[in-house]
Design a protein around this motif. Sequence first.
Motif, short mmCIF file in Angstrom:
data_model
loop_
_atom_site.label_atom_id
_atom_site.label_comp_id
_atom_site.label_asym_id
_atom_site.label_seq_id
_atom_site.Cartn_x
_atom_site.Cartn_y
_atom_site.Cartn_z
N ASN A 31 13.05 3.59 17.47
CA ASN A 31 12.63 4.09 16.15
C ASN A 31 11.95 5.47 16.19
OD1 ASN A 31 13.60 1.74 14.89
ND2 ASN A 31 11.62 0.71 15.05
N LEU A 32 12.21 6.25 17.23
CA LEU A 32 11.62 7.59 17.28
C LEU A 32 12.25 8.50 16.23
CD1 LEU A 32 11.22 8.27 21.11
CD2 LEU A 32 9.56 7.37 19.47
N ASP A 33 13.57 8.30 15.98
CA ASP A 33 14.21 9.12 14.96
C ASP A 33 13.65 8.83 13.58
OD1 ASP A 33 15.13 6.56 15.05
OD2 ASP A 33 17.22 7.06 14.64
N LYS A 34 13.31 7.56 13.31
CA LYS A 34 12.71 7.23 12.03
C LYS A 34 11.31 7.85 11.90
CE LYS A 34 15.17 2.84 11.38
NZ LYS A 34 15.03 1.38 11.16
N LEU A 35 10.60 7.92 13.02
CA LEU A 35 9.27 8.53 13.00
C LEU A 35 9.37 10.02 12.64
CD1 LEU A 35 6.23 8.35 13.50
CD2 LEU A 35 6.68 8.77 15.93
N GLU A 86 11.80 11.45 10.94
CA GLU A 86 12.19 11.56 9.53
C GLU A 86 10.99 11.31 8.62
OE1 GLU A 86 15.35 8.83 8.98
OE2 GLU A 86 16.80 9.96 10.19
N THR A 87 10.15 10.37 9.00
CA THR A 87 8.95 10.09 8.19
C THR A 87 8.01 11.29 8.15
OG1 THR A 87 9.14 7.76 8.81
CG2 THR A 87 7.04 8.50 7.90
N ILE A 88 7.85 11.95 9.31
CA ILE A 88 6.98 13.14 9.36
C ILE A 88 7.52 14.24 8.47
CG2 ILE A 88 6.10 14.95 10.87
CD1 ILE A 88 6.08 12.88 13.14
N LEU A 89 8.83 14.50 8.55
CA LEU A 89 9.43 15.55 7.74
C LEU A 89 9.36 15.21 6.25
CD1 LEU A 89 12.56 16.41 9.92
CD2 LEU A 89 10.41 17.68 9.74
N LEU A 90 9.53 13.94 5.93
CA LEU A 90 9.44 13.53 4.53
C LEU A 90 8.03 13.75 3.98
CD1 LEU A 90 10.63 12.15 2.01
CD2 LEU A 90 10.03 9.94 3.04
N GLN A 91 7.06 13.39 4.79
CA GLN A 91 5.67 13.58 4.36
C GLN A 91 5.34 15.06 4.20
OE1 GLN A 91 3.47 10.80 3.82
NE2 GLN A 91 2.38 12.42 2.76
N SER A 92 5.86 15.90 5.08
CA SER A 92 5.60 17.34 4.99
C SER A 92 6.26 17.94 3.75
CB SER A 92 6.11 18.04 6.25
OG SER A 92 7.52 17.92 6.36
N GLU A 93 7.44 17.44 3.38
CA GLU A 93 8.08 17.92 2.15
C GLU A 93 7.27 17.57 0.92
OE1 GLU A 93 12.01 16.44 2.02
OE2 GLU A 93 12.75 17.64 3.72
N GLY A 128 0.81 -1.20 0.00
CA GLY A 128 0.00 0.00 0.00
C GLY A 128 0.85 1.26 0.00
N ASP A 129 0.19 2.38 0.28
CA ASP A 129 0.88 3.68 0.28
C ASP A 129 0.85 4.36 1.64
OD1 ASP A 129 -1.79 4.08 0.33
OD2 ASP A 129 -1.84 5.64 -1.21
N VAL A 130 0.41 3.67 2.68
CA VAL A 130 0.34 4.24 4.02
C VAL A 130 1.63 3.90 4.76
CG1 VAL A 130 -0.91 4.29 6.21
CG2 VAL A 130 -2.17 4.06 4.06
N LEU A 131 2.29 4.94 5.28
CA LEU A 131 3.54 4.72 6.02
C LEU A 131 3.23 4.09 7.36
CD1 LEU A 131 5.28 8.14 5.30
CD2 LEU A 131 5.65 5.97 4.13
N CYS A 132 4.08 3.12 7.76
CA CYS A 132 3.88 2.39 9.01
C CYS A 132 5.23 2.18 9.68
CB CYS A 132 3.19 1.05 8.75
SG CYS A 132 2.90 0.07 10.24
N LEU A 133 5.27 2.47 11.00
CA LEU A 133 6.50 2.32 11.78
C LEU A 133 6.18 1.59 13.06
CD1 LEU A 133 8.08 5.88 11.39
CD2 LEU A 133 8.87 3.78 10.30
N GLU A 134 7.14 0.76 13.49
CA GLU A 134 7.03 0.06 14.77
C GLU A 134 7.92 0.79 15.77
OE1 GLU A 134 8.03 -3.99 14.18
OE2 GLU A 134 6.53 -4.32 12.59
N VAL A 135 7.30 1.34 16.83
CA VAL A 135 8.03 2.17 17.78
C VAL A 135 7.73 1.69 19.19
CG1 VAL A 135 7.98 4.19 16.27
CG2 VAL A 135 6.15 3.86 17.94
N SER A 136 8.55 2.20 20.11
CA SER A 136 8.34 1.96 21.54
C SER A 136 8.59 3.27 22.27
CB SER A 136 9.28 0.86 22.04
OG SER A 136 9.17 0.74 23.44
#
Length: 822
Positions: free
Chosen positions: A467-471, A473-480, A453-461
């Motif tokens: 994986n907070l840093d990946k989260l 980065e994903t937010i900033l990528l989506q905003s760009e 699919g096209d929905v971003l998904c991350l596994e965090v704790s």
Amino acid sequence: MSETKDKEKPKKTLSLSGKTLGVPGGATAPPRQNVTQGRSGATVAVEVRRKRAPGSPGEDDTEGNKQRQLTQEEKESRAKALRDSTAEGGSRKSTLPKRRTTIESKEAENKTKQDEQKKKEEKEQPLSEEEKRQLAADASINPEDAALQNARREKVHGEDAPASVRDKLKKAEAKAPAKPKTDDRRGKRITVTQALNKDYERDRSRSLAAQKRAREKARMAAQGSLEPPKKVMREVVIPETITVQELANRMTEPVREVIKSLMKMDVMATVTDVIDADTAELVIGEFGHTLKRVTEADVEIGLDGVEDDKKDLKPRPPVVTIMGHVDHGKTSLLDALRETDVVAKEAGGITQHIGAYQVTMKSGDKITFLDTPGHAAFTEMRARGANVTDIVIIVVAANDSIMPQTIEAISHAKAAEVPIIIAINKIDLPDANPAKVKQDLLQYEIVVEDLGGDVLCLEVSAIKKTNLDKLEETILLQSELLEIKANPNRAAQGVVVEAKLEKGRGPVATVLIQRGTLRIGDVFVAGAESGKVRALIDDHGNNIKEGIPGQPVEVLGLDAAPDAGDSFSVVKDEGRAREISEYRERKRKQMQAAQAVQGRTTMDQLLAQRSEGEKTVLPVIIKADVHGSVEAIVGSLDKVTEENEDIVVQVLHHGVGGITESDVTLANASNALIIGFNVRANAQARALAAREGVNMRYYNVIYNVIDDAKALLSGMLAPSEREEYLGQAKVLQVFNITKVGKIAGCMVEMGMVKRGAKVRLLRDDVVILDGGTLKTLKRHQDEVKEVKEGNECGMAFENYDDIKDGDVIECYEVIAEARTVE
């Protein structure tokens, strides 16, 4: 002869300071002058003037003086001067005194003045009707023709030609000569003595306005038939309602004519009555004017400003809303990103209202987070958070998978048409199953990237900060990808995320700025409230001078606390802000009044309620710290009312702030319950509540509010009645006993019969009596409490004797059970 006179004139002397100055004769000295030396040697010029005697001109009466004879040179010089003056033709002005006016010249001058005065009076006499008509005919002649006519008149009559009608009219319109101004300021005032003796003169002349009207009247009368003035058609601006007087003023029509027009339409109105826009439109059309309708909503035109130019847009921080089910770790995840302890400040570890925060990443980029409540009561707050956001992060616990509020969050995000990021939290737990979460999301049309699919998904704790840093980065990528931009160089606009009332600070609103820059001193409108920015506070509690797009700030300076979700706009002045806020307040009151009218009970509803039984009503007064909590409590109580038909939770009043004496007074008058959520009552309110016996309850978790409300309603509900079947007996024979009445001899065919129980009498399978009471139950001659199946007995009913052979008697008991609210 002149020489003889000169010889006879005596010599004159002049005494000066005891010395005598003489005028000797001789050719060398100038005539009638003598120059002598003074005491200091200065030269003194003396001129001697001789006065002629009245009887003998040219002679001097003084004896001993001889007339000096003129020399030949003097005579020649005088003759030459006389010839020169004659040759000049009198061009030079004579220095000799003018001759006196003769009687003949005076009479001629008087006659000339009389002739001029007579001609002037003839010219100023009023115009005759014939002359006026002639003047009206000449009015259309152009100036060249008029000049030609005047030339012809002068050629025929000469200089004494009579004045034309136009000249006479111009003379008549000439202003009177202005009176000379005097320094006396009391020139138009008179004394008491003058008033009594009538010794005064008053200026009886007409005013300039009166003279102008008279001239205009004369001009119109000279034209013969007066043409009616052309009617001016106007564009009349009409609001939704208008008075008759104001309508007449805007049309510039007489009020009586407007009232006549309304009477023709069967509308009896006076000048102060209010008519609607449709009626005013008919009146305006009858008078021939054009209509321009406006509404009260026009005050909001231009509030959003003009559309921004793409050149002025600059990147702004993205607004990210964290949503999900209760206790799935939304606030803990935000706490890990902010590295602050937000959860500890919330009651019970549950978020009670929206929190707005801005986080700065290690790269320097900023992200604005909105933390929404997860439990069911805060549906409106979640929907509001989804509408103002750019990206939605749906937090799902790896051990619980999809829950009811998770489904609701997905629905809100889809309705807002914003990108979704799935954050699977609590992967550090032993029973975590991220794969099951991804599979369950497919049921709600959420296909993650792992499944194509096209929905971003991350596994965090959130606990172990995995994986907070990946989260981030994903937010900033989506905003760009979204190209989130705004214009900071314009008036600020935003949304009220939350509003509350704080002691010492007054109404405080948490505003998310969407575009523009908000500065201290700006005048703004927030929903139905207005104000001026007194202070700006960021999410860290620091005072700032301005707020930029994408930044959440607390705004101080409101008149009252607005509703959460209201729009926030900066306007140019306080007058415009007050006008908009008053319009919105009127609109809100009209909506409340309309809802009250719709909620009124009609006669049919009253009859239906009477047949169904009365409903249990719980009146409540709700006060909370923030407006979002008030919304949640009201919504939860309304839901309880919808799920239970026999109860009604009536919210008499709700608001933001502490409990006051007025709240206690209202609760006492209506026997209502006061609910305080994160607020307390002041000392005066507590004393009044204790004295009047008003029930006040304090809460800090919304679940407890709902549970207590249900418990109160359950206690107020009437118990439900349940019928328990005991048995039946058949009437074999009816005995009529004196002083007792009819006794039915029966055989118990099923179950048992019990004394004091309820009975139902059936005849041919038709109920004849229902709800009767078994008064007597005997077996043989003894009174018994019950008779079981297969035994005979005698029975008698309370206040009922219509018993026949073959009737069937059913016996049952009514059991009351307590009701609970679901």
